[in-house]
Design an enzyme around this catalytic site. Structure first.
Site, PDB file in Angstrom:
ATOM      1  N   ALA A 239     179.750  32.092  29.927  1.00 60.97           N
ATOM      2  CA  ALA A 239     179.007  32.047  31.182  1.00 60.97           C
ATOM      3  C   ALA A 239     178.289  33.330  31.572  1.00 60.97           C
ATOM      4  O   ALA A 239     177.327  33.282  32.335  1.00 60.97           O
ATOM      5  CB  ALA A 239     179.959  31.648  32.317  1.00 60.97           C
ATOM      6  N   ALA A 240     178.763  34.504  31.141  1.00 56.10           N
ATOM      7  CA  ALA A 240     178.128  35.747  31.576  1.00 56.10           C
ATOM      8  C   ALA A 240     176.686  35.799  31.060  1.00 56.10           C
ATOM      9  O   ALA A 240     176.398  35.253  29.984  1.00 56.10           O
ATOM     10  CB  ALA A 240     178.921  36.948  31.079  1.00 56.10           C
ATOM     11  N   PRO A 241     175.780  36.415  31.831  1.00 53.03           N
ATOM     12  CA  PRO A 241     175.990  37.197  33.055  1.00 53.03           C
ATOM     13  C   PRO A 241     176.071  36.401  34.342  1.00 53.03           C
ATOM     14  O   PRO A 241     176.266  36.976  35.403  1.00 53.03           O
ATOM     15  CB  PRO A 241     174.777  38.125  33.067  1.00 53.03           C
ATOM     16  N   GLY A 243     173.741  33.798  35.568  1.00 52.31           N
ATOM     17  CA  GLY A 243     172.565  33.207  36.183  1.00 52.31           C
ATOM     18  C   GLY A 243     172.681  31.697  36.311  1.00 52.31           C
ATOM     19  O   GLY A 243     172.426  31.121  37.381  1.00 52.31           O
ATOM     20  N   LYS A 244     173.074  31.034  35.227  1.00 49.90           N
ATOM     21  CA  LYS A 244     173.204  29.580  35.259  1.00 49.90           C
ATOM     22  C   LYS A 244     174.433  29.164  36.068  1.00 49.90           C
ATOM     23  O   LYS A 244     174.420  28.149  36.767  1.00 49.90           O
ATOM     24  CB  LYS A 244     173.286  29.039  33.834  1.00 49.90           C
ATOM     25  N   ASP A 289     188.342  32.766  24.966  1.00 50.86           N
ATOM     26  CA  ASP A 289     187.411  32.415  23.904  1.00 50.86           C
ATOM     27  C   ASP A 289     187.006  30.950  24.071  1.00 50.86           C
ATOM     28  O   ASP A 289     187.869  30.060  24.097  1.00 50.86           O
ATOM     29  CB  ASP A 289     188.071  32.638  22.545  1.00 50.86           C
ATOM     30  N   ASP A 308     176.512  27.296  26.725  1.00 52.80           N
ATOM     31  CA  ASP A 308     175.413  28.254  26.580  1.00 52.80           C
ATOM     32  C   ASP A 308     175.873  29.320  25.589  1.00 52.80           C
ATOM     33  O   ASP A 308     176.134  30.462  25.959  1.00 52.80           O
ATOM     34  CB  ASP A 308     175.095  28.860  27.947  1.00 52.80           C
ATOM     35  N   CYS A 361     168.712  30.002  24.245  1.00 50.76           N
ATOM     36  CA  CYS A 361     167.421  30.653  24.512  1.00 50.76           C
ATOM     37  C   CYS A 361     166.805  31.107  23.188  1.00 50.76           C
ATOM     38  O   CYS A 361     166.426  32.260  23.015  1.00 50.76           O
ATOM     39  CB  CYS A 361     167.584  31.837  25.468  1.00 50.76           C
TER      40      CYS A 361
END
Length: 397
Positions: A239-241, A243-244, A289, A308, A361
């Site tokens: 999940a980091a950083p 934004g989503k 993890d 992600d 991305c």
């Protein structure tokens, strides 16, 4: 006359990237913080542009220089060539300041000679009608150019290669959870606000208030595809950083539970800070993890899961110019195995009939691990934003 502070900083950052493997954006953030806004913008333009065009510039240097160059001289020559060939910087300034950057090395004379010859005679690049020529003209690794050539076709590949060397648009996400009016001028698209002109986002009071955060329009599509509903349990893997993650919270009105899994403890702390700044109280961060977490550890299964995973980032070459020179086909295969393992775990955490969304991305067919169902792909030259792959798997998976 000494070189300008912006060019001195650009030389320092470029050397750190070239010699120490530093990431350009991070090195620039640290080394340029003492510059005023105008000089910071110039330093960023020079660093990003020189790194983006490094393949072409290296090709040109090889045709003018037959001996190895000292790192400082090479960096000064790269900066000078970039300014001469790809900017509106006056030629005399590009030459004179680059020579100053090379001093006190005797190689400063070589920098002067090469730049003046290029100024007089120009350069003659090969045609971009083959992958090999396009790699030189558009400054991408040949393996990557060939991959896109075969995957997208020559015309689309050339358009993508060219777009990667253009400045990225600055998109912000407006956060309704902050309860603050955003009065920044720009083009609005859903939660996105595309800014034209300079703005120091991180220093803006609306950033501190959690009302805005930098996030590309492509990235902002992801949470909308997840389509979280108030009261649901949502899982965000890797999940980091954040934004989503925080966008998910905003879309569900901060009502429900979002479990954000992050493997690295320091990044998890940054994720928690991001959630606090963005008023996302529904977010709980779990350090673990993504390949190994279990429903028992996370308090049960989930209505929706967002994956992600780590990826090659080949859709973000405008904002991360050095990634094109770091990525390799071998590294992509390693990433694919990691992505497949995370997807396998994610399927065990999803409730029957739930929604799984896979997002990267990058623009790499080998990293499109989840296929079928609903698929979206953004392309920088077509959509004006980062290259993303988003795939949805609904129902009993």
């Amino acid at each position: 006359m000494p070189a300008s502070p912006a060019r001195r900083t650009a030389l320092t950052v470029l050397r750190r990237v070239e010699e120490q493997g530093a990431f350009a954006d991070r090195a620039l953030h640290g080394d340029a913080k003492e510059l005023d806004a105008r000089d910071r913008a110039l330093a960023k333009r020079l660093v990003f542009g020189t790194i983006q065009r490094r393949g072409t510039l290296d090709w040109i240097i090889a045709r003018h220089v037959t001996r190895a160059l000292e790192p400082q001289v090479r960096a000064a020559l790269l900066l000078g060539l970039y300014q001469l060939l790809y900017t509106d910087v006056p030629a005399h300034a590009a030459v004179a300041e680059s020579v100053e950057l090379a001093k006190p090395s005797p190689g400063a004379k070589l920098v002067n000679a090469v730049l003046r010859k290029v100024q007089r005679e120009g350069v003659h690049l090969p045609s971009d009608d083959t992958p090999e020529g396009a790699a030189i003209v558009h400054s991408h690794p040949e393996w990557l150019t060939k991959m896109w050539w075969d995957w997208l076709g020559p015309d689309e590949a050339r358009a993508l290669l060219a777009a990667d060397n253009e400045p990225a648009e600055l998109a912000l996400r407006i956060n309704p959870l902050a309860g603050v009016e955003v009065d920044i001028k720009g083009r609005r698209e859903d939660d996105a606000l595309v800014i034209e002109g300079p703005i120091d986002v991180l220093a803006h009071p609306l950033y501190a208030a959690g009302a805005i955060t930098p996030q590309s329009r492509a990235s902002q599509r992801v949470a909308r595809v997840v389509d979280p509903q108030p009261g649901e349990r949502i899982l965000d893997l890797c999940a980091a950083p954040g934004g989503k993650t925080t966008h998910l919270a905003a879309l569900m009105g901060d009502q429900g539970t979002i479990v954000a899994v992050e493997k690295h403890a320091q990044r998890a702390k940054a994720l928690e800070a991001q959630a606090t700044r963005m008023h996302a109280t529904s977010v709980t961060v779990h350090v673990g993890d993504a390949k190994e977490v279990t429903a028992d550890q996370l308090g049960g299964s989930f209505d929706r899961v967002l994956i992600d995973p780590p990826c090659s980032g080949l859709g973000t070459l405008r904002t991360h110019p050095d990634l094109r020179w770091r990525a390799t086909p071998e590294a992509i295969e390693v990433l694919r195995r990691e992505q497949e393992a995370i997807v396998d775990t994610a399927r065990t955490l999803l409730k029957p009939g739930g929604r799984l969304v896979y997002s990267t991305c990058t623009l790499s067919p080998r990293e499109e691990v989840v296929a079928g169902g609903t698929v979206q792909r953004t392309l920088p030259h077509r959509d004006g934003t980062d290259g993303f792959y988003i795939a949805v798997s609904d129902g009993d998976v």
